[in-house]
Scaffold this active site. Sequence first.
Site, PDB file in Angstrom:
ATOM      1  N   ARG A 123      33.783  42.555  47.535  1.00 35.51           N
ATOM      2  CA  ARG A 123      34.241  43.182  46.291  1.00 35.51           C
ATOM      3  C   ARG A 123      33.992  42.210  45.141  1.00 35.51           C
ATOM      4  O   ARG A 123      34.067  40.989  45.302  1.00 35.51           O
ATOM      5  CB  ARG A 123      35.733  43.513  46.373  1.00 35.51           C
ATOM      6  N   HIS A 124      33.713  42.754  43.975  1.00 36.05           N
ATOM      7  CA  HIS A 124      33.509  41.922  42.790  1.00 36.05           C
ATOM      8  C   HIS A 124      34.731  41.030  42.528  1.00 36.05           C
ATOM      9  O   HIS A 124      35.835  41.291  42.998  1.00 36.05           O
ATOM     10  CB  HIS A 124      33.238  42.793  41.558  1.00 36.05           C
ATOM     11  N   GLY A 125      34.523  39.993  41.731  1.00 37.75           N
ATOM     12  CA  GLY A 125      35.617  39.084  41.390  1.00 37.75           C
ATOM     13  C   GLY A 125      36.536  39.668  40.331  1.00 37.75           C
ATOM     14  O   GLY A 125      36.415  40.842  39.923  1.00 37.75           O
TER      15      GLY A 125
END
Length: 540
Positions: A92-94
């Site tokens: 998942r993106h940060g």
Amino acid sequence: MLCGTPGFLRASVAPAAALAAALAAALFSSLAHCSLLEPRDPVTSVLSPYFGTKTRYEDVNPRLLSDPEAPRRDPELLEGTCTPVQLVALIRHGTRYPTAKQISKLRQLHGLLQARGPADGRPGSAGSRGPGAALTDWPLWYADWMDGQLVEKGRQDMRQLALRLASLFPALFTRENYGRLRLVTSSKHRCMDSGAAFLQGLWQHYYPGLSPPDVADMECGPPRVNDKLMRFFDHCEKFLTEVERNATALYHVEAFKTGPEMQNTLKKVAATLEVPVNDLNADLIQVAFFTCSFDLAIRGVKSPWCDVFDIDDAKVLEYLNDLKQYWKRSYGYTINSRSSCTLFQDIFQHLDKAVEQQQRFAYRKTYLLTVGGVNHAEKETVKGCEGDLAATSVTSLIARVDSADLAGSQPVSSPVILQFGHAETLLPLLSLMGYFKDKEPLTAYNYKKQMHRKFRSGHIVPYASNLIFVLYHCENAKTPKEEFQVQMLLNEKVLPLAHSQETVSLYEDMKNHYKDILQNCQTNEECKLTKKNVSFGIWA
């Protein structure tokens, strides 16, 4: 996309990026008076476990608070004669900014606070300055341009994750393999930027002290966009019609908003903020709660928004968020998880290819290490030799062939595959595999019964969450079936298999367990609309 080795460096900065950076710097400068969060701040430490999908990664892995770059080797990870040959990671993106929709709701709430007027005359206002007054003066620094973009903290999340994984699996994250990385991303900028930051973290691992180039200056360029994999839900007509665009699909979410638990929280917050309860609703309360999490995750500050809620409020608001994730992305409707079949099958296609390549390499090596593998010309050179001399000559020839044909060769063409997506990418896939499924579905009416539920989205898919498949080749396997084994990690911790609770599986056994998904789940068929109306409570 196969990632190549870095090329020349470029020092240019896009005008839009420069403007955004200057604006961000000005905003942060204006907030210099904000108190930094103490390591053990009681308010935030109490609320942090309940932020749902807005949870910081380090709140799921508290050890990272003290040393965010140090890997922790799970004692359940395979070692010894089993060597990792491929890693497939879904990430998942940060940490990101709030969306424009969330920022709009926050402005609405901030406007209510400013419209309250002087505190004189309100009960308990004499000589006091409660959270409502503090929030009136608290700068509303969020702007529309931020709209879900990755923040610097999010880039840091990715760089540090790259450093830890490279240290944890050094045989896979070698300099030689850096040019053979395969990266895929969602089209959303926060995912594309997360992939770029991860590559920069690997550069830091390989070349400490040397500033990484921009991704545009690497021969590989940015990660390849593939929304059919990373945003499969946008390409599934059945999901879009029966869930995403269906006004009644989230019935339990809306019912909980008007239920006794949420109404009690609404009254408490209204009293704390000193605004009429009729001016508030569950959506405004939730965005206020998330603002506490955004301020903590993005800037590392203790916001007055955190003082508005106690732990009971936090649990109610977490459940509200979990209800949405459950009914829209998980077990609420079968199509939520079945729409992710393409992604699941893609992962196993990579693993299958790695097994095939490793087997072919092992066969070739065995062949070359036999006299029968030495070519005719070399056999002639030992013709007439006798006894130990012949044995020595043949051994020498075999060693030369092995060195010439095998040295530096890589059996697996893509040893590391990195896929950058969303919480909405990970949750359906985990549900498809049978993880975090409670005995009873989450509903608007069983809040108390679900206090100890498995499905807590913040503990499953915080910012930078990751699901990793590691394929091992076991050299001394007793049977061919035992030669390839697989482990899964969720957020860098070994994830026991959903069907057996074992921490490792024979690869063929795992494929057999998920045989139906691998062979019979066809996305075109799963996502095809039928005339049958959608119904609630599909529990599969």
